[in-house]
Design a protein around this motif. Structure first.
Motif, PDB file in Angstrom:
ATOM      1  N   PRO A  12       0.822  -1.199   0.000  1.00 35.54           N
ATOM      2  CA  PRO A  12       0.000   0.000   0.000  1.00 35.54           C
ATOM      3  C   PRO A  12       0.868   1.267   0.000  1.00 35.54           C
ATOM      4  N   TYR A  13       0.197   2.408  -0.111  1.00 37.32           N
ATOM      5  CA  TYR A  13       0.852   3.704   0.091  1.00 37.32           C
ATOM      6  C   TYR A  13       1.264   3.759   1.556  1.00 37.32           C
ATOM      7  N   HIS A  14       2.546   4.076   1.826  1.00 31.03           N
ATOM      8  CA  HIS A  14       3.035   4.043   3.207  1.00 31.03           C
ATOM      9  C   HIS A  14       3.829   5.311   3.549  1.00 31.03           C
ATOM     10  N   ASN A  15       4.318   5.351   4.772  1.00 26.61           N
ATOM     11  CA  ASN A  15       5.012   6.544   5.258  1.00 26.61           C
ATOM     12  C   ASN A  15       6.308   6.827   4.513  1.00 26.61           C
ATOM     13  N   GLY A  16       6.926   5.821   3.937  1.00 26.45           N
ATOM     14  CA  GLY A  16       8.096   6.057   3.096  1.00 26.45           C
ATOM     15  C   GLY A  16       7.723   6.839   1.850  1.00 26.45           C
ATOM     16  N   HIS A  17       6.615   6.442   1.207  1.00 28.44           N
ATOM     17  CA  HIS A  17       6.116   7.191   0.047  1.00 28.44           C
ATOM     18  C   HIS A  17       5.785   8.628   0.449  1.00 28.44           C
ATOM     19  N   LYS A  18       5.124   8.765   1.583  1.00 28.97           N
ATOM     20  CA  LYS A  18       4.730  10.096   2.048  1.00 28.97           C
ATOM     21  C   LYS A  18       5.952  10.988   2.225  1.00 28.97           C
ATOM     22  N   ARG A  23       9.227  15.621   0.065  1.00 32.72           N
ATOM     23  CA  ARG A  23      10.468  16.197  -0.456  1.00 32.72           C
ATOM     24  C   ARG A  23      10.301  16.633  -1.908  1.00 32.72           C
ATOM     25  N   ILE A  24       9.632  15.818  -2.699  1.00 32.88           N
ATOM     26  CA  ILE A  24       9.403  16.171  -4.103  1.00 32.88           C
ATOM     27  C   ILE A  24       8.583  17.454  -4.190  1.00 32.88           C
ATOM     28  N   ALA A  25       7.584  17.598  -3.325  1.00 33.17           N
ATOM     29  CA  ALA A  25       6.708  18.771  -3.354  1.00 33.17           C
ATOM     30  C   ALA A  25       7.473  20.067  -3.120  1.00 33.17           C
ATOM     31  N   ASP A  26       8.643  19.985  -2.505  1.00 35.95           N
ATOM     32  CA  ASP A  26       9.488  21.170  -2.324  1.00 35.95           C
ATOM     33  C   ASP A  26      10.269  21.521  -3.587  1.00 35.95           C
ATOM     34  N   GLU A  27      10.309  20.598  -4.556  1.00 38.58           N
ATOM     35  CA  GLU A  27      11.101  20.792  -5.768  1.00 38.58           C
ATOM     36  C   GLU A  27      10.279  21.108  -7.015  1.00 38.58           C
ATOM     37  N   VAL A  28       8.990  20.765  -6.995  1.00 39.13           N
ATOM     38  CA  VAL A  28       8.160  20.942  -8.190  1.00 39.13           C
ATOM     39  C   VAL A  28       6.942  21.796  -7.865  1.00 39.13           C
ATOM     40  N   ASP A  29       6.334  22.312  -8.926  1.00 39.70           N
ATOM     41  CA  ASP A  29       5.110  23.108  -8.770  1.00 39.70           C
ATOM     42  C   ASP A  29       3.857  22.250  -8.828  1.00 39.70           C
ATOM     43  N   GLU A  30       3.948  21.131  -9.549  1.00 35.93           N
ATOM     44  CA  GLU A  30       2.842  20.182  -9.665  1.00 35.93           C
ATOM     45  C   GLU A  30       3.420  18.778  -9.667  1.00 35.93           C
ATOM     46  N   LEU A  31       2.639  17.826  -9.171  1.00 28.17           N
ATOM     47  CA  LEU A  31       3.116  16.455  -9.086  1.00 28.17           C
ATOM     48  C   LEU A  31       2.097  15.506  -9.694  1.00 28.17           C
ATOM     49  N   ILE A  32       2.596  14.625 -10.540  1.00 26.19           N
ATOM     50  CA  ILE A  32       1.795  13.524 -11.074  1.00 26.19           C
ATOM     51  C   ILE A  32       2.240  12.273 -10.332  1.00 26.19           C
ATOM     52  N   ILE A  33       1.302  11.551  -9.780  1.00 21.29           N
ATOM     53  CA  ILE A  33       1.609  10.272  -9.153  1.00 21.29           C
ATOM     54  C   ILE A  33       1.075   9.190 -10.071  1.00 21.29           C
ATOM     55  N   GLY A  34       1.990   8.396 -10.618  1.00 20.44           N
ATOM     56  CA  GLY A  34       1.614   7.297 -11.506  1.00 20.44           C
ATOM     57  C   GLY A  34       1.535   6.008 -10.723  1.00 20.44           C
ATOM     58  N   ILE A  35       0.335   5.432 -10.671  1.00 17.85           N
ATOM     59  CA  ILE A  35       0.124   4.175  -9.955  1.00 17.85           C
ATOM     60  C   ILE A  35       0.390   3.032 -10.926  1.00 17.85           C
ATOM     61  N   GLY A  36       1.549   2.392 -10.761  1.00 20.04           N
ATOM     62  CA  GLY A  36       1.952   1.329 -11.655  1.00 20.04           C
ATOM     63  C   GLY A  36       1.200   0.037 -11.419  1.00 20.04           C
ATOM     64  N   ASP A  63      -3.514  17.454   2.570  1.00 25.78           N
ATOM     65  CA  ASP A  63      -2.910  18.702   3.045  1.00 25.78           C
ATOM     66  C   ASP A  63      -1.727  19.175   2.210  1.00 25.78           C
ATOM     67  N   ILE A  64      -1.400  18.476   1.145  1.00 23.59           N
ATOM     68  CA  ILE A  64      -0.246  18.882   0.336  1.00 23.59           C
ATOM     69  C   ILE A  64      -0.566  20.204  -0.358  1.00 23.59           C
ATOM     70  N   LYS A  65       0.441  21.041  -0.503  1.00 26.80           N
ATOM     71  CA  LYS A  65       0.223  22.420  -0.941  1.00 26.80           C
ATOM     72  C   LYS A  65       0.355  22.644  -2.441  1.00 26.80           C
TER      73      LYS A  65
END
Length: 168
Positions: A12-18, A23-36, A63-65
């Motif tokens: 499942p989605y876990h705290n490591g992913h979170k 960290r990624i959210a601090d580097e990009v303006d938008e995020l695509i999460i691809g569920i493989g 709560d992600i910004k």
């Protein structure tokens, strides 16, 4: 504007992913999460459906910004075509985030910038370890955001995994 793609199975989605996503959210303006492996479910390696994983992630990221797009990605049985398939299913992106060696190689061969974010507590926060705990009836809730634990209980995910782990 910089848009990143983070690819994973999230089983499942876990705290490591979170942690990685924060960290990624601090580097990009938008995020695509691809569920493989979106087409696979109800087995011990892939117990949750794509829709269930979308629900887990969307609730956990409330709560992600930055804008987040969660897109299920089915596997393509020909690796040489996979990047084109992903690009056809997602908004355009500038950078890919993944730790999967095959995914890294496929995107690099396609000329797309790839980075491997450091994993957070990888020895205990892996989908494999968390699924094993679930099947064994051991504590697993502390490994996932509370919203994910709620979804897993709501869909009777532990019971599903324990049932499919049985032998006849």
């Amino acid at each position: 504007m910089k848009r990143g793609l983070y690819v994973g199975r999230f089983q499942p989605y876990h705290n490591g992913h979170k942690s990685v996503i924060e960290r990624i959210a601090d580097e990009v303006d938008e995020l695509i999460i691809g569920i493989g492996s979106a087409e696979i479910s109800h087995d011990l390696r892939h117990p949750f459906t794509a829709g269930e994983r979308v629900l887990m992630i969307s609730r956990a990221l409330k709560d992600i910004k930055i804008p987040v797009y969660i897109i299920p990605l089915e596997d393509v049985k020909r690796n040489a075509l996979w990047v084109a398939h992903v690009k056809s299913m997602t908004p355009p992106f500038d950078i890919v985030y993944t730790g999967n060696p095959l995914v890294i190689e496929l995107f690099r061969e396609a000329g797309i910038r790839v980075t491997s974010p450091p994993m957070y507590r990888r020895e205990t926060l892996s989908g494999t370890a968390i699924r094993a705990r679930m099947v064994a009836g051991e504590a697993w809730e502390e490994c996932v955001p509370p919203e994910v634990a709620d979804v897993i209980r709501e869909i009777h995910g532990i019971e599903r995994m324990q049932q499919i782990a049985k032998t006849d």
